[in-house]
Structures are given as C-alpha cells and as structure tokens.
Design a protein around this motif. Structure first.
Motif, PDB file in Angstrom:
ATOM      1  N   MET A  33       0.831  -1.199   0.000  1.00  0.00           N
ATOM      2  CA  MET A  33       0.000   0.000   0.000  1.00  0.00           C
ATOM      3  C   MET A  33       0.867   1.250   0.000  1.00  0.00           C
ATOM      4  N   GLY A  34       0.358   2.284  -0.630  1.00  0.00           N
ATOM      5  CA  GLY A  34       1.113   3.525  -0.685  1.00  0.00           C
ATOM      6  C   GLY A  34       0.218   4.742  -0.553  1.00  0.00           C
ATOM      7  N   TRP A  35       0.845   5.827  -0.178  1.00  0.00           N
ATOM      8  CA  TRP A  35       0.194   7.142  -0.172  1.00  0.00           C
ATOM      9  C   TRP A  35       0.967   8.054  -1.121  1.00  0.00           C
ATOM     10  N   PHE A  36       0.216   8.781  -1.913  1.00  0.00           N
ATOM     11  CA  PHE A  36       0.767   9.773  -2.817  1.00  0.00           C
ATOM     12  C   PHE A  36       0.014  11.078  -2.583  1.00  0.00           C
ATOM     13  N   ARG A  37       0.564  12.163  -3.073  1.00  0.00           N
ATOM     14  CA  ARG A  37      -0.141  13.439  -2.918  1.00  0.00           C
ATOM     15  C   ARG A  37       0.084  14.325  -4.134  1.00  0.00           C
ATOM     16  N   GLN A  38      -0.895  15.177  -4.356  1.00  0.00           N
ATOM     17  CA  GLN A  38      -0.814  16.124  -5.468  1.00  0.00           C
ATOM     18  C   GLN A  38      -1.148  17.506  -4.951  1.00  0.00           C
ATOM     19  N   ALA A  39      -0.146  18.354  -4.925  1.00  0.00           N
ATOM     20  CA  ALA A  39      -0.333  19.733  -4.499  1.00  0.00           C
ATOM     21  C   ALA A  39      -0.923  20.542  -5.653  1.00  0.00           C
ATOM     22  N   PRO A  40      -1.547  21.658  -5.356  1.00  0.00           N
ATOM     23  CA  PRO A  40      -2.150  22.486  -6.416  1.00  0.00           C
ATOM     24  C   PRO A  40      -1.129  22.871  -7.474  1.00  0.00           C
TER      25      PRO A  40
END
Length: 126
Positions: A33-40
């Motif tokens: 499992m992973g977490w990713f993020r997308q900033a504006p």
C-alpha cells in the motif's frame, strides 16, 4: 478492489492529521500500500509506502520523521499519521494498492500501483 480514503481537512501548521484508507477487496495482505499526494498545480508525488506484512516502510525525504504509515491487515486499512505538518504538505492525498509483490517490497513508483482511491484533501494553514 475499491479504496476509500478519508480523514482530510483543515489543520494548522505544526498540528497533526490522520488519514485512513479502507480496502474493499479480499486478501488485503496481498497488496503493498502507498500514499501519494498532489499539491495544487503540481504533479502527483510519492509520500509513503508499506509492504504487505508491514515490515518495510519507505518515505519521501520531506516527510521522514513527521509522517508514519501503518497497516492493519485484520481491518483492511492503511493509515498515514501526519505530525508537525507544514503548509507545503497541503495536497490531495491518494492511497494506492499494488497487488502480488514480494513480501518485502514497498514500491515508491506510481506505475507499480494498479488501484487508486479518490483522494482526500489536506489543507495546512500557516
């Protein structure tokens, strides 16, 4: 497989937030499992990953020592505990699942994940 991420919201800089992701499929322990993020205005980036058994974890440098990824294979959930948050942590956070990897693998590459949740927004105010 469906992934449901929740726990986002507004948090003050220096505070904490706990994100969770529920995995609807069977045999959750077969998935890293992973977490990713997308900033504006930016591309989606890797945040943290955990191997199938939870033995191995990896983090992007900017969150090391502040974020902790964990999983509960009995409850089909993965959690991202975010401490000492900063305004630059503001982003939509996505959980992702990667099926069938070796037990010790915790991949950081986005293209190794075949299943994605809808994302939950975390906004850090200064």
């Amino acid at each position: 497989v469906q992934l449901q991420a929740f726990g986002g919201g507004l948090v003050q800089a220096g505070g904490s937030r706990r994100l969770s992701c529920a995995h609807s499929g069977r045999a959750f322990s077969n998935y890293a499992m992973g977490w990713f993020r997308q900033a504006p205005g930016k591309e989606r980036d890797f945040v943290a990953t955990i191997s199938r058994t939870g033995y191995r974890t990896r983090y992007t440098d900017s969150v090391k020592g502040r974020f902790t990824i964990s999983r509960d294979n009995a409850k089909n959930t993965v959690t991202l505990q975010m401490n000492s948050v900063k305004p630059e942590d503001t982003a939509v956070y996505y959980c992702a699942a990667s099926y069938g990897l070796a037990l010790s693998r915790a991949p950081a590459a986005e293209d190794e994940y075949g299943y994605w949740g809808q994302g939950t927004l975390v906004t850090v105010s200064s």
